[in-house]
Scaffold this motif. Structure first.
Motif, PDB file in Angstrom:
ATOM      1  N   GLU A 165      53.460  18.150  25.179  1.00 48.89           N
ATOM      2  CA  GLU A 165      54.014  16.799  25.050  1.00 48.89           C
ATOM      3  C   GLU A 165      54.908  16.694  23.821  1.00 48.89           C
ATOM      4  OE1 GLU A 165      52.122  12.454  25.600  1.00 48.89           O
ATOM      5  OE2 GLU A 165      51.307  13.574  23.907  1.00 48.89           O
ATOM      6  N   ARG A 166      54.488  17.238  22.710  1.00 48.12           N
ATOM      7  CA  ARG A 166      55.294  17.192  21.487  1.00 48.12           C
ATOM      8  C   ARG A 166      56.636  17.901  21.701  1.00 48.12           C
ATOM      9  NH1 ARG A 166      50.114  18.637  18.822  1.00 48.12           N
ATOM     10  NH2 ARG A 166      49.198  16.693  18.032  1.00 48.12           N
ATOM     11  N   ALA A 167      56.593  19.053  22.351  1.00 44.11           N
ATOM     12  CA  ALA A 167      57.828  19.814  22.584  1.00 44.11           C
ATOM     13  C   ALA A 167      58.768  19.057  23.516  1.00 44.11           C
ATOM     14  CB  ALA A 167      57.490  21.183  23.169  1.00 44.11           C
ATOM     15  N   LEU A 168      58.232  18.481  24.583  1.00 44.77           N
ATOM     16  CA  LEU A 168      59.066  17.794  25.558  1.00 44.77           C
ATOM     17  C   LEU A 168      59.669  16.512  24.984  1.00 44.77           C
ATOM     18  CD1 LEU A 168      56.840  18.277  28.724  1.00 44.77           C
ATOM     19  CD2 LEU A 168      59.046  19.356  28.265  1.00 44.77           C
ATOM     20  N   GLN A 169      58.946  15.859  24.097  1.00 44.43           N
ATOM     21  CA  GLN A 169      59.467  14.627  23.497  1.00 44.43           C
ATOM     22  C   GLN A 169      60.615  14.897  22.532  1.00 44.43           C
ATOM     23  OE1 GLN A 169      55.923  12.830  21.883  1.00 44.43           O
ATOM     24  NE2 GLN A 169      55.468  11.712  23.770  1.00 44.43           N
ATOM     25  N   LYS A 170      60.760  16.126  22.087  1.00 50.16           N
ATOM     26  CA  LYS A 170      61.839  16.472  21.165  1.00 50.16           C
ATOM     27  C   LYS A 170      63.128  16.863  21.885  1.00 50.16           C
ATOM     28  CE  LYS A 170      58.719  18.176  17.539  1.00 50.16           C
ATOM     29  NZ  LYS A 170      58.264  19.378  16.787  1.00 50.16           N
ATOM     30  N   GLN A 171      63.025  17.107  23.203  1.00 48.00           N
ATOM     31  CA  GLN A 171      64.205  17.596  23.911  1.00 48.00           C
ATOM     32  C   GLN A 171      65.280  16.510  24.065  1.00 48.00           C
ATOM     33  OE1 GLN A 171      63.432  18.761  27.948  1.00 48.00           O
ATOM     34  NE2 GLN A 171      62.216  16.961  28.434  1.00 48.00           N
ATOM     35  N   GLY A 218      58.261  28.285  21.751  1.00 48.08           N
ATOM     36  CA  GLY A 218      57.393  29.423  21.474  1.00 48.08           C
ATOM     37  C   GLY A 218      56.382  29.766  22.540  1.00 48.08           C
ATOM     38  N   ALA A 219      56.358  29.014  23.640  1.00 45.23           N
ATOM     39  CA  ALA A 219      55.356  29.255  24.674  1.00 45.23           C
ATOM     40  C   ALA A 219      55.564  30.605  25.347  1.00 45.23           C
ATOM     41  CB  ALA A 219      55.406  28.139  25.722  1.00 45.23           C
ATOM     42  N   ARG A 220      54.468  31.282  25.631  1.00 44.20           N
ATOM     43  CA  ARG A 220      54.481  32.536  26.397  1.00 44.20           C
ATOM     44  C   ARG A 220      54.087  32.203  27.830  1.00 44.20           C
ATOM     45  NH1 ARG A 220      50.283  36.111  24.408  1.00 44.20           N
ATOM     46  NH2 ARG A 220      49.172  34.214  23.815  1.00 44.20           N
ATOM     47  N   ILE A 221      55.043  32.278  28.745  1.00 42.50           N
ATOM     48  CA  ILE A 221      54.830  31.843  30.130  1.00 42.50           C
ATOM     49  C   ILE A 221      55.116  33.013  31.073  1.00 42.50           C
ATOM     50  CG2 ILE A 221      55.493  30.206  31.925  1.00 42.50           C
ATOM     51  CD1 ILE A 221      56.449  28.315  29.695  1.00 42.50           C
ATOM     52  N   GLU A 222      54.154  33.333  31.915  1.00 43.47           N
ATOM     53  CA  GLU A 222      54.300  34.421  32.882  1.00 43.47           C
ATOM     54  C   GLU A 222      54.279  33.853  34.302  1.00 43.47           C
ATOM     55  OE1 GLU A 222      51.398  37.534  32.175  1.00 43.47           O
ATOM     56  OE2 GLU A 222      51.153  36.831  30.091  1.00 43.47           O
ATOM     57  N   GLU A 223      55.116  34.392  35.160  1.00 39.86           N
ATOM     58  CA  GLU A 223      55.107  34.008  36.568  1.00 39.86           C
ATOM     59  C   GLU A 223      54.151  34.918  37.319  1.00 39.86           C
ATOM     60  OE1 GLU A 223      59.030  33.959  38.171  1.00 39.86           O
ATOM     61  OE2 GLU A 223      59.673  32.270  36.910  1.00 39.86           O
ATOM     62  N   ILE A 224      53.263  34.298  38.099  1.00 39.64           N
ATOM     63  CA  ILE A 224      52.274  35.074  38.852  1.00 39.64           C
ATOM     64  C   ILE A 224      52.215  34.577  40.294  1.00 39.64           C
ATOM     65  CG2 ILE A 224      50.858  35.477  36.787  1.00 39.64           C
ATOM     66  CD1 ILE A 224      48.858  33.386  37.921  1.00 39.64           C
ATOM     67  N   GLN A 225      51.668  35.409  41.153  1.00 39.29           N
ATOM     68  CA  GLN A 225      51.342  35.009  42.516  1.00 39.29           C
ATOM     69  C   GLN A 225      49.832  34.761  42.575  1.00 39.29           C
ATOM     70  OE1 GLN A 225      53.473  34.606  45.222  1.00 39.29           O
ATOM     71  NE2 GLN A 225      55.194  34.981  43.824  1.00 39.29           N
ATOM     72  N   LEU A 226      49.428  33.823  43.397  1.00 37.11           N
ATOM     73  CA  LEU A 226      48.009  33.550  43.599  1.00 37.11           C
ATOM     74  C   LEU A 226      47.754  33.569  45.105  1.00 37.11           C
ATOM     75  CD1 LEU A 226      45.531  32.906  41.817  1.00 37.11           C
ATOM     76  CD2 LEU A 226      45.992  30.483  42.174  1.00 37.11           C
ATOM     77  N   VAL A 285      46.695  22.469  25.130  1.00 39.18           N
ATOM     78  CA  VAL A 285      48.035  22.897  25.527  1.00 39.18           C
ATOM     79  C   VAL A 285      48.903  21.677  25.836  1.00 39.18           C
ATOM     80  CG1 VAL A 285      49.378  24.179  27.224  1.00 39.18           C
ATOM     81  CG2 VAL A 285      47.216  25.120  26.391  1.00 39.18           C
ATOM     82  N   ALA A 286      48.315  20.678  26.494  1.00 42.81           N
ATOM     83  CA  ALA A 286      49.071  19.476  26.854  1.00 42.81           C
ATOM     84  C   ALA A 286      49.552  18.712  25.620  1.00 42.81           C
ATOM     85  CB  ALA A 286      48.220  18.568  27.736  1.00 42.81           C
ATOM     86  N   LEU A 287      48.737  18.661  24.592  1.00 41.12           N
ATOM     87  CA  LEU A 287      49.154  17.997  23.347  1.00 41.12           C
ATOM     88  C   LEU A 287      50.394  18.674  22.757  1.00 41.12           C
ATOM     89  CD1 LEU A 287      45.656  17.400  21.730  1.00 41.12           C
ATOM     90  CD2 LEU A 287      47.314  15.597  22.239  1.00 41.12           C
ATOM     91  N   GLN A 288      50.383  19.999  22.758  1.00 42.39           N
ATOM     92  CA  GLN A 288      51.525  20.726  22.221  1.00 42.39           C
ATOM     93  C   GLN A 288      52.736  20.616  23.141  1.00 42.39           C
ATOM     94  OE1 GLN A 288      51.588  21.964  19.216  1.00 42.39           O
ATOM     95  NE2 GLN A 288      49.456  21.398  18.879  1.00 42.39           N
ATOM     96  N   GLY A 332      42.113  22.420  19.331  1.00 43.28           N
ATOM     97  CA  GLY A 332      42.690  22.885  18.077  1.00 43.28           C
ATOM     98  C   GLY A 332      44.170  22.559  17.967  1.00 43.28           C
ATOM     99  N   ALA A 333      44.721  22.786  16.791  1.00 46.93           N
ATOM    100  CA  ALA A 333      46.122  22.461  16.526  1.00 46.93           C
ATOM    101  C   ALA A 333      47.006  23.696  16.589  1.00 46.93           C
ATOM    102  CB  ALA A 333      46.245  21.799  15.159  1.00 46.93           C
ATOM    103  N   ALA A 334      46.590  24.720  17.319  1.00 49.38           N
ATOM    104  CA  ALA A 334      47.377  25.942  17.419  1.00 49.38           C
ATOM    105  C   ALA A 334      48.726  25.657  18.062  1.00 49.38           C
ATOM    106  CB  ALA A 334      46.618  26.984  18.229  1.00 49.38           C
TER     107      ALA A 334
END
Length: 441
Positions: A435-441, A268-276, A430-433, A229-231
């Motif tokens: 990539e778009r964000a990283l290409q704008k930096q 806008g990404a929601r990123i949480e740090e976790i232990q595994l 997620v990778a599509l979105q 999807g394009a979310a």
């Protein structure tokens, strides 16, 4: 450099034609940038095929390459070795090669690789080592085992580099060369016609110049449609696993990864740090040697007896470790893996994708790991570092994509987006979105 998608649109608009694009690809393939990239070229055949290509097809007569372990009708399948160079010719194309051809792709050659795909470094003592495409001044390792496939894509000699990934053999060279590498869930793409390393872990997949091209390549190889999807990025819940993946990380890789996370958060990404904590179990689970050693030894044992002197000594050493595994140890390994997968899947279930550095280092110089016993210790140290992060996803039976995230002018660094099995579409979305964000930096 245009990706496949943009070039195909240009073809349909009449801005170029397939023959012109093929000559451009062949010109690069014959240039010094592609020294040691091919073990066998098919340029004349490619020219004949592209003249008959259909622009409206998915690959529109554009060039792809195939790792030397894939069957091509009428040719032996040496897998980067010399001991199989006179093996009987394949009677048919590998399923993956056939699917790319049927989609309109034109095969331009077989690409160099680590012998029998058993290393993440990409060094080959028989055919030479293709230099990483990112640094013209210092010949650096391409990463492996799909070394030539990666360089063919990174230089512009091909739009798709068909390869395999058993412990990172697509994602490692993608990360080190600054391109995209997608390892799908293994069962989604047939392995028929690909010489095996580990029948449990092997995945047939590809490298491309963009995520959207990775989607196209996967859809063709898996004969399925991706639902991505394009979310916006904010619609996804993402995790960063803080243990293991960052051990021994180079400052340049840590900086690029942190900058990428900040860019994604700003988008806008929601990123949480976790232990595994389950990752700490892997050393004990694989203590008897792991799948690759046992399963490769089962395939190679008779060939080693006949022609062991012709093997790369480093590869032979790793294969022979499988000779000591007992049947009950192998069965215990199968059961332990399944139980471990279930625990990790449960821990990751709240998230749409996980973010990690693909590998913790940038590409070292070829000279530091070139064939020679005096460099074996450094070779195996680098190999272990390169394989550590991506091989976790193979053990998980998961899916993962490596995406370039370094700043302009820096050595390539890969951002790995991953999850458990059959989460392919979410990872690609997620990778599509991202990539778009990283290409704008």
């Amino acid at each position: 450099m245009n990706d496949l998608h943009a070039t195909r649109l240009n073809l349909l608009a009449g801005g170029t034609d397939a023959c012109t694009e093929m000559e451009h690809a062949i010109g690069i393939a014959q240039s010094p940038a592609c020294s040691h990239v091919f073990t066998r070229t098919l340029f004349d055949e490619a020219r004949r095929q592209v003249a008959r290509s259909v622009p409206q097809s998915r690959l529109a007569g554009l060039a792809f390459t195939a790792k030397d372990l894939f069957d091509i009708e009428g040719q032996p399948t040496p897998a980067g070795s010399v001991v199989l160079s006179h093996a009987p010719a394949a009677k048919a194309d590998a399923v993956s090669v056939a699917r790319l051809r049927a989609a309109g792709g034109v095969l331009t050659g077989r690409t160099n690789m680590t012998e029998f795909a058993f290393s993440g470094v990409g060094v080959n003592p028989h055919h030479g080592t293709p230099a990483n495409a990112s640094d013209a001044a210092t010949p650096r390792i391409p990463g492996g085992s799909s070394s030539g496939a990666a360089v063919s894509v990174a230089t512009g000699a091909a739009f798709i580099g068909l390869g395999s990934d058993t412990g990172g053999s697509i994602r490692i060279p993608a990360a080190l060369n600054g391109i995209v590498g997608f390892k799908s869930t293994a069962r989604l793409v047939p392995t028929e016609g690909a010489l095996p390393l580990s029948t449990t872990l092997d995945t047939v997949c590809a490298m491309t110049r963009s995520v959207r091209d990775a989607v196209t390549a996967h859809e063709i190889l898996a004969a399925r449609r991706v639902t991505a999807g394009a979310a916006a990025l904010g619609a996804y819940r993402l995790a960063v696993v803080k243990n293991v993946f960052f051990d021994g990380i180079e400052p340049a890789v840590a900086r690029a990864f942190d900058n990428a996370l900040q860019t994604l958060r700003d988008a806008g990404a929601r990123i949480e740090e976790i232990q595994l904590p389950e990752l700490a179990e892997l050393q004990a689970i694989n203590a008897t040697g792991g799948f690759s050693a046992a399963e490769s030894y089962a395939w190679h044992r008779l060939l080693l007896e006949r022609s062991g002197a012709g093997y790369d000594p480093r590869v032979a050493q790793r294969i022979l470790k499988g000779a000591t595994m007992k049947a009950h140890e192998y069965i215990d390994l199968l059961h332990a893996r399944q139980a471990w997968i279930a625990r990790v899947e449960a821990a990751l279930s709240p998230f749409d994708a996980v973010l990690s550095p693909t590998v913790p280092i940038t590409a070292p110089a070829i000279a530091s790991v070139a064939p020679g016993a005096e460099r074996d210790d450094e070779f195996f140290r680098i190999n272990a570092l390169l394989l550590r992060n991506p091989s976790i996803i193979n053990m998980l039976d998961g899916c993962a994509l490596s995406l370039p995230c370094q700043a302009v002018g820096e050595l390539p660094v890969g951002l790995m987006l991953w999850h458990a099995s059959l989460h392919d579409d979410a990872v690609l979305a997620v990778a599509l979105q991202a990539e778009r964000a990283l290409q704008k930096q």
